[in-house]
Design a protein around this motif. Sequence first.
Motif, PDB file in Angstrom:
ATOM      1  N   GLU A 365       0.806  -1.226   0.000  1.00  0.00           N
ATOM      2  CA  GLU A 365       0.000   0.000   0.000  1.00  0.00           C
ATOM      3  C   GLU A 365       0.836   1.271   0.000  1.00  0.00           C
ATOM      4  N   TYR A 366       2.110   1.161   0.331  1.00  0.00           N
ATOM      5  CA  TYR A 366       2.930   2.351   0.485  1.00  0.00           C
ATOM      6  C   TYR A 366       3.147   3.065  -0.849  1.00  0.00           C
ATOM      7  N   LYS A 367       2.993   4.365  -0.833  1.00  0.00           N
ATOM      8  CA  LYS A 367       3.237   5.207  -2.003  1.00  0.00           C
ATOM      9  C   LYS A 367       4.421   6.114  -1.706  1.00  0.00           C
ATOM     10  N   SER A 368       5.540   5.845  -2.333  1.00  0.00           N
ATOM     11  CA  SER A 368       6.764   6.584  -2.070  1.00  0.00           C
ATOM     12  C   SER A 368       6.723   7.959  -2.727  1.00  0.00           C
ATOM     13  N   SER A 369       7.111   8.979  -1.982  1.00  0.00           N
ATOM     14  CA  SER A 369       7.192  10.324  -2.550  1.00  0.00           C
ATOM     15  C   SER A 369       8.351  10.444  -3.531  1.00  0.00           C
ATOM     16  N   ARG A 370       9.305   9.512  -3.445  1.00  0.00           N
ATOM     17  CA  ARG A 370      10.457   9.506  -4.358  1.00  0.00           C
ATOM     18  C   ARG A 370      10.213   8.659  -5.601  1.00  0.00           C
ATOM     19  N   GLY A 371       9.109   7.932  -5.617  1.00  0.00           N
ATOM     20  CA  GLY A 371       8.844   7.030  -6.725  1.00  0.00           C
ATOM     21  C   GLY A 371       9.507   5.680  -6.573  1.00  0.00           C
ATOM     22  N   THR A 372      10.058   5.377  -5.395  1.00  0.00           N
ATOM     23  CA  THR A 372      10.684   4.084  -5.152  1.00  0.00           C
ATOM     24  C   THR A 372       9.621   3.003  -5.051  1.00  0.00           C
ATOM     25  N   GLU A 373       9.859   1.882  -5.720  1.00  0.00           N
ATOM     26  CA  GLU A 373       8.923   0.758  -5.681  1.00  0.00           C
ATOM     27  C   GLU A 373       9.258  -0.142  -4.490  1.00  0.00           C
ATOM     28  N   TRP A 374       8.245  -0.509  -3.720  1.00  0.00           N
ATOM     29  CA  TRP A 374       8.415  -1.460  -2.630  1.00  0.00           C
ATOM     30  C   TRP A 374       7.755  -2.778  -3.031  1.00  0.00           C
ATOM     31  N   VAL A 375       8.535  -3.862  -2.954  1.00  0.00           N
ATOM     32  CA  VAL A 375       8.077  -5.186  -3.372  1.00  0.00           C
ATOM     33  C   VAL A 375       7.976  -6.076  -2.135  1.00  0.00           C
ATOM     34  N   SER A 376       6.828  -6.677  -1.920  1.00  0.00           N
ATOM     35  CA  SER A 376       6.600  -7.487  -0.720  1.00  0.00           C
ATOM     36  C   SER A 376       7.022  -8.937  -0.945  1.00  0.00           C
ATOM     37  N   VAL A 377       7.774  -9.479   0.014  1.00  0.00           N
ATOM     38  CA  VAL A 377       8.206 -10.879  -0.022  1.00  0.00           C
ATOM     39  C   VAL A 377       7.860 -11.497   1.329  1.00  0.00           C
ATOM     40  N   LEU A 378       7.046 -12.533   1.307  1.00  0.00           N
ATOM     41  CA  LEU A 378       6.538 -13.156   2.525  1.00  0.00           C
ATOM     42  C   LEU A 378       7.283 -14.465   2.803  1.00  0.00           C
ATOM     43  N   VAL A 379       7.770 -14.605   4.036  1.00  0.00           N
ATOM     44  CA  VAL A 379       8.468 -15.838   4.433  1.00  0.00           C
ATOM     45  C   VAL A 379       7.577 -16.663   5.348  1.00  0.00           C
ATOM     46  N   LYS A 380       7.903 -17.957   5.441  1.00  0.00           N
ATOM     47  CA  LYS A 380       7.076 -18.902   6.200  1.00  0.00           C
ATOM     48  C   LYS A 380       7.682 -19.265   7.550  1.00  0.00           C
ATOM     49  N   THR A 381       8.576 -18.433   8.049  1.00  0.00           N
ATOM     50  CA  THR A 381       9.268 -18.761   9.292  1.00  0.00           C
ATOM     51  C   THR A 381       8.694 -18.028  10.503  1.00  0.00           C
ATOM     52  N   GLY A 382       7.560 -17.343  10.329  1.00  0.00           N
ATOM     53  CA  GLY A 382       7.014 -16.574  11.442  1.00  0.00           C
ATOM     54  C   GLY A 382       5.510 -16.693  11.560  1.00  0.00           C
ATOM     55  N   VAL A 383       4.821 -15.564  11.520  1.00  0.00           N
ATOM     56  CA  VAL A 383       3.378 -15.536  11.729  1.00  0.00           C
ATOM     57  C   VAL A 383       2.631 -16.283  10.632  1.00  0.00           C
ATOM     58  N   TYR A 384       3.032 -16.100   9.391  1.00  0.00           N
ATOM     59  CA  TYR A 384       2.311 -16.686   8.252  1.00  0.00           C
ATOM     60  C   TYR A 384       2.426 -18.200   8.245  1.00  0.00           C
ATOM     61  N   ARG A 385       1.314 -18.859   7.960  1.00  0.00           N
ATOM     62  CA  ARG A 385       1.252 -20.299   7.772  1.00  0.00           C
ATOM     63  C   ARG A 385       0.587 -20.593   6.433  1.00  0.00           C
ATOM     64  N   ASP A 386       0.962 -21.704   5.815  1.00  0.00           N
ATOM     65  CA  ASP A 386       0.323 -22.106   4.564  1.00  0.00           C
ATOM     66  C   ASP A 386      -1.197 -22.144   4.745  1.00  0.00           C
ATOM     67  N   GLY A 387      -1.882 -21.516   3.823  1.00  0.00           N
ATOM     68  CA  GLY A 387      -3.339 -21.457   3.898  1.00  0.00           C
ATOM     69  C   GLY A 387      -3.858 -20.146   4.452  1.00  0.00           C
ATOM     70  N   ASP A 388      -3.000 -19.368   5.151  1.00  0.00           N
ATOM     71  CA  ASP A 388      -3.405 -18.056   5.636  1.00  0.00           C
ATOM     72  C   ASP A 388      -3.537 -17.086   4.463  1.00  0.00           C
ATOM     73  N   TYR A 389      -4.308 -16.037   4.669  1.00  0.00           N
ATOM     74  CA  TYR A 389      -4.392 -14.991   3.653  1.00  0.00           C
ATOM     75  C   TYR A 389      -3.055 -14.265   3.594  1.00  0.00           C
ATOM     76  N   ASP A 390      -2.509 -14.110   2.400  1.00  0.00           N
ATOM     77  CA  ASP A 390      -1.151 -13.583   2.267  1.00  0.00           C
ATOM     78  C   ASP A 390      -1.096 -12.096   1.897  1.00  0.00           C
ATOM     79  N   GLU A 391      -2.243 -11.421   1.873  1.00  0.00           N
ATOM     80  CA  GLU A 391      -2.297  -9.996   1.533  1.00  0.00           C
ATOM     81  C   GLU A 391      -1.684  -9.701   0.156  1.00  0.00           C
ATOM     82  N   SER A 392      -1.802 -10.663  -0.758  1.00  0.00           N
ATOM     83  CA  SER A 392      -1.312 -10.508  -2.139  1.00  0.00           C
ATOM     84  C   SER A 392       0.184 -10.211  -2.192  1.00  0.00           C
ATOM     85  N   ALA A 393       0.949 -10.970  -1.423  1.00  0.00           N
ATOM     86  CA  ALA A 393       2.409 -10.820  -1.449  1.00  0.00           C
ATOM     87  C   ALA A 393       2.925 -11.070  -2.861  1.00  0.00           C
TER      88      ALA A 393
END
Length: 421
Positions: A365-393
Amino acid sequence: MIRFWSLPHLRPVLLVVLLLLPYTNAKPSAEMSVLTTSIRPCVRSLALASGLSSVVRHLQQSAVPPRQQAPLAAHDFAFAFDIDGVLLHGSHPIPNAPRTLEFLNSQSIEFLLLTNGGGLSESSRVAELSRLLTTPLSTHQFVQSHTPFRLHASSPDISTVLVVGGTGENCRRVAEEYGFSDVLIPADVIASYPGVSPFSDASRYQSYARVLKRPKKVDAVMVFNDPRDWALDIQLIIDLLLSKDGHLGTRRPVEQVLKDGHIPIYFSNPDLWWANEYSLPRLGQGGFRAALEGVWRSVTAGKGELKAITIGKPHQHTYQYAEDVLTAWRAKKLSKLHGDTDHPELRRVYMVGDNPASDIAGANEYKSSRGTEWVSVLVKTGVYRDGDYDESAKKIVDNVEEAVRWAVEREEEELRTRKSS
């Protein structure tokens, strides 16, 4: 090596290693990409084509890096890492996390640690993380959930602040380090007025509490870190929300509070869950806030909603603050490596996190004032579990090492495409 050579399908890899050994100290040319600046990355990229990545990983780990290496090209991408569930489980490093950070340092790829945790000063936490991750880190590449609170220290509207959360009086010390002139913590209140929270043990706070000479006027409540004594903290916050202009020990009718409002209250992060060494996620500051909101709804007979300001991931303000810190850190490092020449703008940041609701949603959701692109990468070593909603990572991987490998290879592929077009 004789045993390896006896396997025909491995001979091409070993031949490449033998041919490249005399050139391991050669300076990389400007055309070489991020992963091809030493023998180990060269071997890896060649071996991947033959489907032998596991053998190459072994060679990468055992190869000795050259003693001298020419400065690497300035990269136009960087990383931001969450900590709990990405790099650490409690005080234990997640496998290959230290090696991943070491790789980024060796390739002069800048990164930031961006966490919704806190409770210690930035300098103390960075020293601890450097030890746990066996990687030199700087406070200039580190943002905790409450770090942006330092911007409020100079506010003319805040003289006395009630700081909530954390262990002992650590958060008081942090707030004072930020520049807040008069910092009150719940321990001070219960030590001065033991009856304020009848189900809390006032004696446990006496070693560090500052006894009040008179009731204080509190200008704002700031939840710096996860509260430890929910009964005491909720009681005090409710008292202040109902008080007359923040004066402890006073109270207004609920109808007047609903009409005129209450003193400001700030939360440093909204995380309902966070990951530690336990096998399941644990309630975080968001859980405390939900409990406080439930009590507030009961106090106001369902007529009032708690009016609070929340920072931390996934909120825009925190990502903007983090990008400012990362940009300044990157400029400092590039100037040290390449002098005061023009450096490429920061084109992309890979946000690697384990919590879809904060790390992934924030990056998306972040909109950079500099125009920098932020790319989301989700790992499976913490809160997230297979089958959970991934927020469109953008990408889901097993761990932080795979996250960095995917991102760097993606950058290499784009670089090759740009050069060939």
